[in-house]
Design a protein around this motif. Structure first.
Motif, PDB file in Angstrom:
ATOM      1  N   HIS A  80       5.681  -2.905  -0.471  1.00  0.00           N
ATOM      2  CA  HIS A  80       5.490  -2.503  -1.860  1.00  0.00           C
ATOM      3  C   HIS A  80       5.800  -1.010  -1.927  1.00  0.00           C
ATOM      4  CE1 HIS A  80       3.288  -6.216  -3.113  1.00  0.00           C
ATOM      5  NE2 HIS A  80       3.048  -6.257  -1.802  1.00  0.00           N
ATOM      6  N   ALA A  81       6.950  -0.657  -2.472  1.00  0.00           N
ATOM      7  CA  ALA A  81       7.381   0.738  -2.528  1.00  0.00           C
ATOM      8  C   ALA A  81       7.003   1.339  -3.877  1.00  0.00           C
ATOM      9  CB  ALA A  81       8.884   0.845  -2.305  1.00  0.00           C
ATOM     10  N   VAL A  82       6.403   2.520  -3.828  1.00  0.00           N
ATOM     11  CA  VAL A  82       5.972   3.232  -5.025  1.00  0.00           C
ATOM     12  C   VAL A  82       6.533   4.648  -4.961  1.00  0.00           C
ATOM     13  CG1 VAL A  82       4.004   4.073  -6.366  1.00  0.00           C
ATOM     14  CG2 VAL A  82       3.848   1.883  -5.154  1.00  0.00           C
ATOM     15  N   ALA A  83       7.115   5.109  -6.057  1.00  0.00           N
ATOM     16  CA  ALA A  83       7.638   6.477  -6.124  1.00  0.00           C
ATOM     17  C   ALA A  83       6.541   7.416  -6.602  1.00  0.00           C
ATOM     18  CB  ALA A  83       8.835   6.541  -7.069  1.00  0.00           C
ATOM     19  N   LEU A 135       2.345  -0.691   2.219  1.00  0.00           N
ATOM     20  CA  LEU A 135       2.391   0.118   1.002  1.00  0.00           C
ATOM     21  C   LEU A 135       3.173   1.369   1.349  1.00  0.00           C
ATOM     22  CD1 LEU A 135       1.590   0.695  -1.932  1.00  0.00           C
ATOM     23  CD2 LEU A 135      -0.442   1.872  -1.037  1.00  0.00           C
ATOM     24  N   LEU A 136       4.348   1.520   0.750  1.00  0.00           N
ATOM     25  CA  LEU A 136       5.246   2.633   1.042  1.00  0.00           C
ATOM     26  C   LEU A 136       5.211   3.608  -0.132  1.00  0.00           C
ATOM     27  CD1 LEU A 136       7.429   4.023   2.722  1.00  0.00           C
ATOM     28  CD2 LEU A 136       9.112   2.470   1.710  1.00  0.00           C
ATOM     29  N   LEU A 137       4.570   4.752   0.060  1.00  0.00           N
ATOM     30  CA  LEU A 137       4.440   5.766  -0.981  1.00  0.00           C
ATOM     31  C   LEU A 137       5.524   6.821  -0.770  1.00  0.00           C
ATOM     32  CD1 LEU A 137       0.550   6.180  -1.002  1.00  0.00           C
ATOM     33  CD2 LEU A 137       1.960   4.903  -2.627  1.00  0.00           C
ATOM     34  N   ARG A 148      -0.433  -1.974   6.248  1.00  0.00           N
ATOM     35  CA  ARG A 148      -0.046  -0.666   6.747  1.00  0.00           C
ATOM     36  C   ARG A 148       0.248   0.269   5.568  1.00  0.00           C
ATOM     37  NH1 ARG A 148      -1.689  -3.240  10.382  1.00  0.00           N
ATOM     38  NH2 ARG A 148      -0.710  -3.735  12.388  1.00  0.00           N
ATOM     39  N   LEU A 149      -0.142   1.521   5.707  1.00  0.00           N
ATOM     40  CA  LEU A 149       0.146   2.530   4.682  1.00  0.00           C
ATOM     41  C   LEU A 149       1.112   3.553   5.255  1.00  0.00           C
ATOM     42  CD1 LEU A 149      -0.322   3.868   1.922  1.00  0.00           C
ATOM     43  CD2 LEU A 149      -2.266   5.080   2.923  1.00  0.00           C
ATOM     44  N   VAL A 150       2.278   3.682   4.624  1.00  0.00           N
ATOM     45  CA  VAL A 150       3.301   4.637   5.052  1.00  0.00           C
ATOM     46  C   VAL A 150       3.624   5.555   3.883  1.00  0.00           C
ATOM     47  CG1 VAL A 150       5.637   4.935   5.962  1.00  0.00           C
ATOM     48  CG2 VAL A 150       4.283   2.941   6.650  1.00  0.00           C
ATOM     49  N   ALA A 151       3.709   6.843   4.148  1.00  0.00           N
ATOM     50  CA  ALA A 151       4.074   7.824   3.129  1.00  0.00           C
ATOM     51  C   ALA A 151       5.304   8.585   3.592  1.00  0.00           C
ATOM     52  CB  ALA A 151       2.921   8.802   2.885  1.00  0.00           C
ATOM     53  N   THR A 152       6.152   8.954   2.648  1.00  0.00           N
ATOM     54  CA  THR A 152       7.297   9.813   2.966  1.00  0.00           C
ATOM     55  C   THR A 152       7.242  11.052   2.084  1.00  0.00           C
ATOM     56  OG1 THR A 152       8.882   8.952   1.322  1.00  0.00           O
ATOM     57  CG2 THR A 152       8.682   7.745   3.404  1.00  0.00           C
TER      58      THR A 152
END
Length: 313
Positions: A86-89, A128-130, A169-173
């Protein structure tokens, strides 16, 4: 539900045949990213797979310059493991409740709760890709502190307690590492809470090595002559040096040649093949027209130096 995937065959990297990583059994999950041709770099992939295997109560924060492949690394690794994403900008108006979910009006006039990306990821064991998390209001992100550590997700609006799926999993960029942007290159980047940042392990993704970008260009434009591809990569790295301050002309450029832009330039050049000044024409449309007059002149001058008599504007 789960299965082991051999690292060497799954990701196209050098690894012992016995080395595997656990993923999901293919099940037509609509949240699994579309698998695309991708060249995995050994070191970044190692860090991502180690995190996927066991986060140990951490989130993963990937920092690096724009267009270096932070998001695509996660999406393409997840695609090969059939792991939902689930990608969120991130942006200044993003609120924690946007991640939780909301009540929506149904056709019969009643209200129904709909999970947001965070709740869905926690419930179903997705990533969850933030993206661009450092552009988000730090106060809104504090709501993620407990869930990163594996604690239950509390939904006050429904009084539901969602226990985290073991594969969540929680991933942030981000273009910064959460300490704000000291370079002035990235508008909207804010300094994040130390308490929130302390819940992440960090990895840095730079631009690919020339050999890796050559492999990408070979896949994208296989008919392009090797000598042209080599000089395209050389020009990309010259532009990056100026952008990040690695040359005498540091600070002249506010735009850079990301790997994404490099591939766009190559593909446009192939599309315009046979037209006058195809390389220069494609470069303008892939990158240069984003800059002001001085930046356009500077990039054209770099291109002339790299391509010599083959370059025409």
């Amino acid at each position: 539900m789960y299965q082991q995937y051999p690292v060497a065959d799954t990701f196209g990297v050098s690894a012992p045949a016995s080395m595997t990583v656990e993923g999901f059994v293919p099940a037509n999950n609509p949240y699994v990213p579309v698998q695309k041709p991708y060249v995995f770099r050994r070191e970044p992939l190692r860090d991502v797979l180690a995190f996927f295997r066991n986060p140990n109560g951490d989130g993963l924060y990937i920092t690096g310059p724009t267009g270096s492949g932070k998001t695509s690394l996660i999406e393409q690794a997840a695609a090969r493991l059939h792991w939902g994403v689930h990608a969120v900008a991130g942006h200044g108006r993003l609120e924690f409740n946007d991640l939780l979910g909301q009540f929506v009006l149904t056709g019969n006039g009643t209200m129904k709760w709909t999970d947001g990306p965070l709740t869905s990821a926690v419930r179903h064991g997705h990533v969850l890709l933030l993206n661009e998390i450092d552009a988000t209001d730090p106060a809104e992100l504090l709501g993620l502190n407990d869930i990163v550590e594996g604690k239950p997700l509390m939904i006050a609006a429904t009084d539901e307690v969602v226990m985290p799926h073991p594969k969540f999993r929680l991933v942030a960029t981000g273009n910064s590492a959460g300490a704000g942007d000291q370079s002035g290159l990235y508008q909207g980047v804010t300094r994040q809470s130390m308490a929130f940042m302390d819940r992440f392990r960090f990895m840095e993704v730079g631009y690919p090595e020339p050999d890796d970008e050559m492999s990408m260009l070979e896949r994208a434009v296989p008919t392009m002559p090797l000598s042209i591809r080599e000089r395209m990569i050389q020009l990309a790295n010259e532009i990056r040096k100026v952008f990040i301050g690695g040359s005498d002309s540091a600070g002249l450029l506010s735009i850079t040649m990301s790997t994404r832009s490099l591939l766009r330039w190559a593909q446009l050049s192939a599309n315009y093949k046979g037209s006058p000044n195809a390389l220069a024409y494609a470069l303008d449309r892939a990158l240069v027209l984003r800059g002001d007059a001085a930046e356009r002149e500077a990039i054209h001058r770099l291109a002339q130096d790299v391509f010599g008599s083959d370059w025409q504007v």
